[in-house]
Each structure stands twice: as C-alpha cells, then as structure tokens.
Design an enzyme around this catalytic site. Structure first.
Site, mmCIF file in Angstrom:
data_model
loop_
_atom_site.group_PDB
_atom_site.id
_atom_site.type_symbol
_atom_site.label_atom_id
_atom_site.label_comp_id
_atom_site.label_asym_id
_atom_site.label_seq_id
_atom_site.Cartn_x
_atom_site.Cartn_y
_atom_site.Cartn_z
ATOM 1 N N VAL A 11 0.833 -1.201 0.000
ATOM 2 C CA VAL A 11 0.000 0.000 0.000
ATOM 3 C C VAL A 11 0.867 1.251 0.000
ATOM 4 C CG1 VAL A 11 -1.762 1.303 1.257
ATOM 5 C CG2 VAL A 11 -1.914 -1.190 1.141
ATOM 6 N N ALA A 63 3.164 1.509 8.438
ATOM 7 C CA ALA A 63 4.089 0.492 8.939
ATOM 8 C C ALA A 63 3.433 -0.297 10.068
ATOM 9 C CB ALA A 63 5.373 1.152 9.433
ATOM 10 N N SER A 108 -7.434 -1.955 10.389
ATOM 11 C CA SER A 108 -7.878 -3.166 9.698
ATOM 12 C C SER A 108 -9.320 -3.463 10.066
ATOM 13 C CB SER A 108 -7.009 -4.361 10.098
ATOM 14 O OG SER A 108 -7.569 -5.583 9.643
ATOM 15 N N TYR A 134 -3.443 -9.791 15.858
ATOM 16 C CA TYR A 134 -3.299 -8.668 14.942
ATOM 17 C C TYR A 134 -4.470 -7.699 15.092
ATOM 18 C CZ TYR A 134 -3.280 -6.115 10.496
ATOM 19 O OH TYR A 134 -3.305 -5.134 9.537
#
Length: 314
Positions: A11, A63, A108, A134
């Site tokens: 991305v 990042a 996310s 995550y």
C-alpha cells in the site's frame, strides 16, 4: 508535508506513487537506507522520529507487523502490541510534539471481527470484536491514538480496510490469480458468500482525502470498492480480465467446509467460503467520497500487472 511510514510496502508504494502524481509533498520512510527515502531504522517504542518529522503536518502510518499465517513468535500478542501499539503511540506522541496537525492510521477491518452474517455488514459504529492478536493490536492502537488526540489536540483518523488488492498483490489474492490462470475446474460455483474488497487505488485515494478533509477529523472509517463479491464472482472477474472463462463446479459449500476441516484447513475455508461485508454508507456521507475505480477496473489493472510480471520472470 506528509510523512508516510511503511512506504516500501504494497500500500505504501502505491500511496507514494499517487502522492507524487498529484504533486503533493511527502517524505517516505524506510527502515533501511534507500535512495529517496528517509531511513529510520527499526520502528519500535524507542525510535527517534525527530528528524523525519521536521516540517511534517500530517502523518500517514502504514508500517505495522501484519497478520501472518505461519506465526513464529512465542507470544504473538506481545509481538503485535510492541509493533502496532507501542511503536505507533511513540510516533504519534512525537508527531504531536513536533506540531503535526493530523495522524492518519491505517488499521484493519479485523478490529470489527472476522465474518459477517447475511444482511448485516460491519459498520464503523459496531462494537469492536477482534479475534486474533493482529486485530486486537490494531484496536488497541486506535484507542490509544484517539486518547492521545484528545490530550494533545492532534486530529486522528482511523481507516479500516478489508482485503486490499492491486498490482503487486501477493498472498491469497495472488493464489487466486494463479488458479484462474491454470484454468483448472474449481468447486466454487455454488458459493454465494459476499466479501468486501478494496482496490489499492481506491484505498490510496481515500487516504489522501483523509489527510486534508476537515470532516474526517477524529473519526473512524470503513473503506471498500462498495461492490461486494462472492468467491465465484471474483474468480469469474479475474478470469475475464485474463481473457479466459472460469471453470467452476457446483459443489455444496457445506461439503467443502467439511472437507477443509478434515484436512486441517478450516480457517482457510472460512476466508474462502465465509462472508465479510463492510457498509461504507457513513464514509460516503461524511466525507463525500466515492471510489474512483470500479472493481472491474481494479481487477483489470491487477491482472495485467500479474501477467506482465509472469512474462518477465520466464
């Protein structure tokens, strides 16, 4: 000036290209020395961002320690927290102290959860339900950033994309393209799931909007192509972009799920057979944003790059 972390990633590369095309000043960051990039070294809770932040008004933070299939860390949650929470807050606090006015955090959809039921897509207002380390780390980072924003006055924007595809995409999407190219029969014609995707060009367009749109300040947004696809539709779209016809067989999804479970591939089957839909109505309403690329256009560009890479590698 916009600081872009994760600028060498999938991305990040697309975002830097988009910014350069539009003539927007930006400073790309990489861990290692690379021409045209600001080398920052390892990104962690003690990273010194002072030089990178000189003259920066907006930070776009891409990042991250990303979701991995073959986890090697002894304590995955601790590893994700170190990279995605502690390191992010460290950067954000230094950005606020240096005078940055806005921090755009690419999170996310895993913050919302792993799957949706028919007719009930995720919204930004839903109660978060992350189910893996995550997703948990991204949710904790969002909370910490908004708390820091309230403390310092720096504007925070959180963006939760689903699966991102586009030229250079790897992992599961690249596997689908390889399957389509081989033209083998696939037992997926009867799968009527619905999954939201976002073309990388749509995602970068929305990120750039969020760097300056005042209505985006201190909000969380879901983003997608707004054109949900079943796995069978997606394979047909990929095959069509390749100039092929998809060969799909009508096998009941329940049988596929059982077979996958027996083979120890239950999670992979969920990603293939389950639904994960995003409602971006609020994103459109608040920001006035419309995806500039259709899914068909996104697939065509993605497949073209895939085929060109295949030719170069032979």
């Amino acid at each position: 000036m916009i600081l872009v972390t994760g600028a060498t990633g999938f991305v990040g590369t697309a975002l830097c290209t988009d910014l350069a095309t539009r003539g927007i000043a930006f400073r790309p960051v990489s861990r290692l020395a690379k021409p045209g990039f600001h080398a920052i070294g390892e990104i962690h809770a003690g990273t010194d961002w002072s030089e990178a932040l000189i003259g920066v008004e907006t930070v776009v933070h891409l990042a991250a320690r990303v979701h991995v299939m073959d986890e090697k860390a002894v304590d995955p949650l601790a590893a994700f927290r170190a990279a995605n929470v502690e390191a992010t807050v460290n950067l954000a606090r230094q950005a606020a102290a240096s005078g940055a006015r806005r921090f755009v955090f690419v999170s996310s959809i895993k913050v919302n959860g792993e799957a949706t039921t028919p007719g009930r897509p995720f919204t930004a207002e839903d109660r978060p339900d992350p189910l893996d380390p995550y997703g948990v780390s991204k949710w904790e980072a969002e909370q910490a950033l908004f708390a820091l924003g309230r403390e310092t006055g720096m504007e925070i924007v959180a963006i939760r994309p689903p699966l991102v595809y586009g030229p250079g995409v790897k992992a599961n999407f690249a596997s689908l393209m390889r399957l389509a190219r081989r033209g083998l029969p696939l037992p997926l014609a009867a799968v009527a799931n619905r999954r939201s995707l976002v073309f990388v060009g749509n995602l970068t367009d929305f990120i750039i909007l969020c760097t300056h749109e005042q209505r985006a300040a201190n909000r969380t947004f879901l983003v997608s192509d707004d054109d949900d696809q079943s796995i069978s539709q997606l394979l047909r779209g990929i095959s069509n972009a390749m100039g092929r016809k998809a060969w799909l067989l009508p096998v009941p999804p329940r049988l596929l799920a059982i077979a996958a479970s027996v083979l120890g591939k239950g999670q992979a089957a969920q990603r293939l057979l389950g639904s994960l839909q995003l409602d971006i109505g609020e994103t459109r309403r608040i920001t006035g944003w419309t995806p500039p690329f259709s899914t068909a256009e996104g697939l065509a560009r993605t497949v073209d790059a895939f085929l060109q890479q295949d030719v170069r590698s032979t």
